[in-house]
Design an enzyme around this catalytic site. Structure first.
Site, short mmCIF file in Angstrom:
data_model
loop_
_atom_site.label_atom_id
_atom_site.label_comp_id
_atom_site.label_asym_id
_atom_site.label_seq_id
_atom_site.Cartn_x
_atom_site.Cartn_y
_atom_site.Cartn_z
N LYS A 725 0.86 -1.19 0.00
CA LYS A 725 0.00 0.00 0.00
C LYS A 725 0.89 1.23 0.00
O LYS A 725 1.58 1.52 0.99
CB LYS A 725 -0.91 -0.02 1.22
CG LYS A 725 -2.05 0.98 1.20
CD LYS A 725 -2.98 0.73 2.38
CE LYS A 725 -4.16 1.67 2.38
NZ LYS A 725 -5.06 1.43 3.53
N ASP A 817 -14.19 3.19 12.17
CA ASP A 817 -14.48 3.24 10.74
C ASP A 817 -14.96 1.88 10.26
O ASP A 817 -14.59 1.41 9.18
CB ASP A 817 -13.25 3.69 9.97
CG ASP A 817 -13.59 4.15 8.55
OD1 ASP A 817 -14.77 4.48 8.31
OD2 ASP A 817 -12.70 4.18 7.69
#
EC number: 2.7.11.18
Length: 1147
Positions: A725, A817
């Site tokens: 990432k 989240d």
């Protein structure tokens, strides 16, 4: 008897006082009047006359005398002249005399002619017509003036010399060919000069014309030396002596006086017939006194005429000889300086005389002009012109006309000024000094055609007021197919010149192989020859002139078939005659969502690719395979615009011969009995000395989002596959956030949580090496065609989610989240999941009271919106929302917009009334009800959830009733639309009056927006609107606001647009307010406020007017302080300048 007989009795003029001259001035008679009264007696054939004596006087001296002269041979012309001997003549034009008329030639200074015009001796020559109505030249009263030569009526008598306008000036006294011209004053030898009247004896006067032989004819009046010339009219130098009065052609001067028949005595002025002699002199009425021509004009005209003439020796014949060939070009009408308004017609004219005809060349500032569609060069006879329909600033400068033939060339020039201010209607037009070419036809007695007159041009229509640029026509947003030709045309209006610039992402677009820009006065066109993916974006047309600017934007979307599916298709769950094939989606969908995938198969026998099936998901269960063959697979993506190229080919695969087992049994074994694979848990620190490429091979891209991109990594040492990432981290603040996330993940080593195994920092990137999960998002997996959704599967998923969150909470951390996008399936076949993305996770242990202002509206808890302290129960609310959607395919709080969604969350209103819950067990409903409690103290925690009867059910033996996935598909389609077209932006980035403090949202690893909530979304709840004005305590370095870029003063024209740009730094994100003269600005169509997540803030004022002229201030405030920057906007209003006409008159 001929008047020249009087010359034999010429006496020296007597000086008369000024008073006497004034008294007797009405009796002056012009000598041309005398000629007009004479009849036309026949004379014998002229004989050769002896050369004139040196003492022969000029007949004009007689006219300047103060006494009558006796006639020779007993005849007198006293009556014809009607002159008294004691009367002094007045000058032409009734000007006061400072002395008597001087003799024409060889006279003493005191006897020279006084200036013809109304000037004093010390003054230069006034224009011939600068006086009141001119009196006759002789001593006769006006009523007693001589009759014209032709038997005309008194009304046709000679008019005063010069009593016309400048363009109507008298024709020269001698309009005949060069052989017949009056020689320039003083340009002959002494032997040929006429002696002054005062120095001759009576016996030396001229003989009567009738008795004169041709050899005895008078020499031309002006054939004297410079010392013998007529004194200059005024105080002019000898070179400026009386020249022919007008622009006479060289071939039209007077015939010699002698050797002519009576009817031919003194040919008429100009080209008139005998009966029409001196018509050009006489046809102006006294009331037509012209305005004076300036001294410089006459000078130029005199010099012009001198240059135009060529001296020739010898006496003249009865008839006019032809003009001499090879005459050098002369400009009878010169160019005049011109000042025009921008957009008006520009016309330059001049008249050239030459023999043979000259070749004309025009230049502007030294560069040769050629005829184009804008500039027209023409030549009609002797008239040459340049015409420009609409003058532009580039048309100003020095224009030069060059005439060239065999003789020496000639040229004239003028300056052209193009101004952009509207000309005043009362402004005096520039004086026209040029004259039109004379008519070739003889004048008719008693008509105004006796003198060719240049008419004043018709008044021009006042130019329109200058205006700033406008874009009255511009295309709407366009969507085109790849390869198509794109033409974006913007029509412009306003005062030219207007510059047009096309930009994309604030960079000017230059002509290239694929893009062409064409500008004209009508507008600007951007052409893309063949649209491609890189041509997508926002295009801006900026138009500017001296008065302001305007811009318009158009979004161009290039749609195409999608890119091939990323990566290599993978075969799994291989059975005796079947297998499960899975693959990644396309990295670019071509501008339209991928609707389906086409699976192609190749076997070792046929050895050719054929289409196997079409499916909507990224996995497919391949059946009816033969064990004696090897198979390869590849996949194509399909959207409304076409089918992509095929993906990479899978590895060769062979199916087994073991008997096929029931799928449910296998899934049960794989889900319930299969143990979690061992994971190599690591404590990670960011490696700043080495690069990720030192340890991993970077392969294809798996996805991208606002955070950065995800690539497939292969560890060089072990060959294991990981996900890399790559985060964008340009500022120090951004680089601090990633290590904080890594620090939290170091504490979260659990099978249901994705693991971080390595991290690197490189320039603007930070790379996290993560455990790869290839099954896709949970909800995407559910709607797959080969997936059967039952309540049993829902229990399996909710149990794993609760286990993962329970571990997070035990570490003193809250996720904050939780949403479907952050729940990933490990593979395409099983039900194992992992929780990802801990970028917003916070530590609650020892944190005291923590408040946050971020989250996804649909899944965020009421306490977050109300800006109340959060706890572990905040995550439990999100778990309840996920479970509600999972079992029903419906969202409990989703509204038509974010405001409705937030209102539903804060009110905590929801129900099970929909028919979707008819098939759901009561335990499932109870589980959901105990999580969606507005009071977070009443919510179940993770441990209680795992002990709830619903999650405690035996999934192996419970009834597996299939649930409808239609509602889930609709929900996912709506969610996808929200993510792409209606994604929530970060708090502090949307507000009409001020920016609300908060944390910037960023996308999760799957690309879903995680966004703070704006004040607009909270307006439905008055009790919570103030909560968003408070600063947020976060684990980030706090910085006082400051401007890294400040706004600057602007000066724009009324009607255009103004834009103030600045960049704001600081944390917590500052509250930003714009002021106009200490009054806060509320966003509207007139005032637009733009603010991006990088801190760039703009105030755009459209259609600026005079009221917008003010000081503008941008103020940024957070809990640590404030910063301001101020600039001034100056608005220029369009007003016509006063006094412009007066300035032009002075010029």
């Amino acid at each position: 008897m001929d008047f020249r007989a009087n010359l034999q009795r010429q006496v020296k003029p007597k000086t008369v006082s000024e008073e006497e001259r004034k008294v007797h001035s009405p009796q002056q008679v012009d000598f041309r009047s005398v000629l007009a009264k004479k009849g036309t007696p026949k004379t014998p054939v002229p004989e050769k006359a002896p050369p004139p004596k040196p003492a022969t006087p000029d007949f004009r001296s007689v006219l300047g005398s103060k006494k009558k002269l006796p006639a020779e041979n007993g005849s007198s012309n006293a009556e014809a002249l009607n002159v008294k001997a004691t009367e002094s003549p007045k000058l032409v034009g009734n000007a006061p005399l400072s002395g008597s008329l001087k003799p024409v030639a060889n006279a003493k200074p005191a006897e020279t002619l006084k200036p013809v015009a109304n000037t004093k001796p010390a003054e230069t020559l006034k224009p011939v017509a600068n006086a009141e109505t001119l009196k006759p030249m002789g001593n006769a009263k006006p009523a007693e003036s001589s009759k014209p030569v032709g038997n005309t009526k008194p009304a046709e008598t000679l008019k005063p010399v010069g009593n016309t306008k400048p363009a109507e000036t008298l024709k020269p006294v001698g309009n005949i060919k060069p052989a017949e011209t009056l020689k320039p004053v003083g340009n002959i030898k002494p032997a040929e000069t006429l002696k002054p009247v005062g120095n001759t004896k009576p016996t030396e006067t001229l003989k009567p014309v009738a008795n004169a032989k041709s050899a005895e004819t008078l020499k031309p009046i002006a054939n004297t030396k410079p010392a013998e010339t007529l004194k200059p009219v005024g105080n002019a130098k000898p070179a400026e002596t009386l020249k022919p009065v007008g622009n006479a052609k060289p071939a039209e001067t007077l015939k010699p006086v002698g050797n002519a028949k009576p009817a031919e005595t003194l040919k008429p002025v100009g080209n008139a017939k005998p009966a029409e002699t001196l018509k050009a002199v006489a046809n102006a009425k006294p009331a037509e006194t012209p305005k004076p021509a300036g001294k410089e004009e006459l000078k130029k005209e005199v010099q012009n005429d001198v240059n135009c003439k060529r001296e020739k020796a010898g006496a003249a014949d009865n008839e006019k000889p032809p003009a001499s060939p090879g005459t050098a070009p002369t400009f009878k009408e010169k160019l005049q300086d011109v000042r025009v308004a921008e957009g008006e017609k520009l016309l330059l004219q001049c008249q050239v005389s030459s023999e043979p005809p000259a070749t004309i060349t025009w230049t502007l500032n030294g560069k040769t002009l050629k005829t184009t569609k804008f500039v027209i060069l023409s030549q009609e006879g002797s008239l040459c012109s340049v015409s420009i329909e609409k003058a532009l600033p580039e048309d100003r400068g020095l224009y030069k006309c060059v005439a060239k033939n065999a003789a020496p060339e000639a040229e004239c020039s003028c300056h052209v000024t193009v101004h952009d201010a509207p000309a005043s209607e009362n402004a005096k037009a520039p004086e026209m000094k040029s004259r039109r070419p004379k008519s070739s036809l003889p004048p008719v007695l008693g008509t105004e055609s006796d003198a060719t007159v240049k008419k004043k041009p018709a008044p021009k229509t006042p130019p329109k007021a200058a205006t700033p640029p406008q874009i009255p026509q511009f295309p709407e947003d366009q969507k085109v197919r790849a390869g198509e030709r794109v033409e974006l045309f913007g029509k412009v209006a306003g005062t030219q010149p207007i510059t047009c610039t096309w930009m994309k992402f604030r960079k000017q677009i230059q002509d290239s192989e694929h893009i062409k820009v064409e500008n004209s006065e009508a507008g600007s066109k951007l052409t893309i020859l063949a649209a491609r993916q890189e041509h997508c974006g926002c295009y801006t047309l900026l138009v500017e002139n001296k008065l302001g600017s305007r811009q318009a934007q158009v979004n161009l979307t290039v749609v195409d078939k999608p890119d091939p599916p990323a990566g290599t298709p993978c075969a799994s769950d291989i059975r005796s005659s079947s297998l499960t094939l899975s693959w990644y989606g396309s990295s670019y969908d071509g501008g339209s969502a991928v609707q389906s995938y086409s699976v192609e198969i190749w076997d070792s026998v046929d050895k050719m690719w054929t289409e196997l099936a079409t499916c909507r998901s990224t996995s497919f269960n391949v059946r009816d395979l033969l064990p004696d063959r090897e198979y390869k697979f590849r996949v194509r993506a399909i959207n409304v615009y076409g089918t992509s190229e095929p993906s990479q080919e899978s590895e060769l695969t062979t199916v087994g011969e073991k008997p096929e087992e029931p799928k449910d049994e296998v899934e049960e074994v794989s889900d319930d009995d299969e143990k979690e694979p061992e994971v190599d848990y690591r404590t990670v620190t960011v490696n700043t000395e080495q690069k990720v490429s030192d340890f991993y091979d970077i392969e294809e891209r798996l996805g991208s989002g606002k955070f950065g991109q995800v690539f497939r990594l292969v560890e060089k040492k072990t060959g294991k596959i990981w996900a890399g990432k790559f985060f964008k981290a340009y500022s120090a603040k951004e680089k601090e956030n990633i290590p904080a996330e890594i620090g939290i993940m170091n504490c979260l080593h659990h099978p249901k949580l994705v693991q971080c195994v390595d991290a690197f920092e490189e320039k603007a990137n930070i790379v996290m090496v993560l455990e790869i999960v290839s099954g896709g998002e949970l909800f995407e997996r559910i709607i797959d065609e080969d997936f059967e959704l039952t309540e049993r599967e829902c229990i399996k998923y909710m149990r794993q989610i609760s286990e993962g969150v329970e571990y997070i909470h035990k570490q003193g951390i809250v996720h904050l989240d939780l949403k479907p996008e952050n729940i990933m399936c490990v593979n395409k076949t099983g039900t194992r999941i992992k929780l990802i993305d801990f970028g917003l996770a916070r530590r609650l242990e020892n944190a005291g009271s923590l408040k946050v202002l971020f989250g996804t509206p649909e899944f965020v808890a009421p306490e977050v919106i109300n800006y109340e302290p959060i706890s572990y129960a905040t995550d439990m609310w999100s778990i309840g929302v996920i479970c509600y959607i999972l079992v029903s395919g419906l969202s409990p709080f989703m509204g038509d917009n974010d405001n409705e969604t937030l209102a539903n969350v804060t009110s905590a209103t929801w129900d099970f009334d929909d028919e979707a819950f008819d098939e759901i067990s009561d335990d499932a409903k109870d589980f959901i009800s105990n999580l969606l409690k507005k009071d977070m103290k009443n919510r179940l925690d993770c441990t209680q959830c795992l002990q709830h009867p619903w999650l405690m059910k035996d999934t192996k033996n419970m009834e597996a009733k299939k649930l409808s996935k239609d509602r889930m598909k609709k929900y996912m389609a709506r969610r996808k639309w929200q993510k792409t077209g209606n994604a929530v932006r970060a708090i502090g980035r949307l507000s009409s009056m001020a920016m609300i403090s908060g944390l910037s949202g960023r996308k999760s690893s799957t690309g879903s927006p995680t966004s703070p909530l704006t004040a607009e979304r909270l307006e439905t709840e008055e009790d919570v609107s103030q909560a968003f004005l408070e600063a947020v305590a976060e684990e980030k370095p706090h910085v006082k606001p400051y401007f890294s870029k400040t706004i600057r003063d602007l000066e724009v024209v009324e009607g255009s647009a103004a834009r103030f740009d600045c960049k704001i730094e600081g944390y917590p994100d500052p509250e930003v307010v714009w002021f106009k003269d200490d009054q806060s600005i509320r966003e509207s169509r007139h005032f637009q406020i733009d603010y991006d997540e990088d801190g760039n803030c703009s105030l755009i004022i459209s259609d600026v007017c005079g009221d917008d002229d003010a000081k503008y201030t941008c103020k940024a405030v957070n809990s640590l302080g404030e910063a301001t920057c101020t600039a001034e906007l100056i608005v220029e209003t369009m007003e016509e300048g006063e006094g412009e006409g007066e300035e032009e008159e002075e010029e």
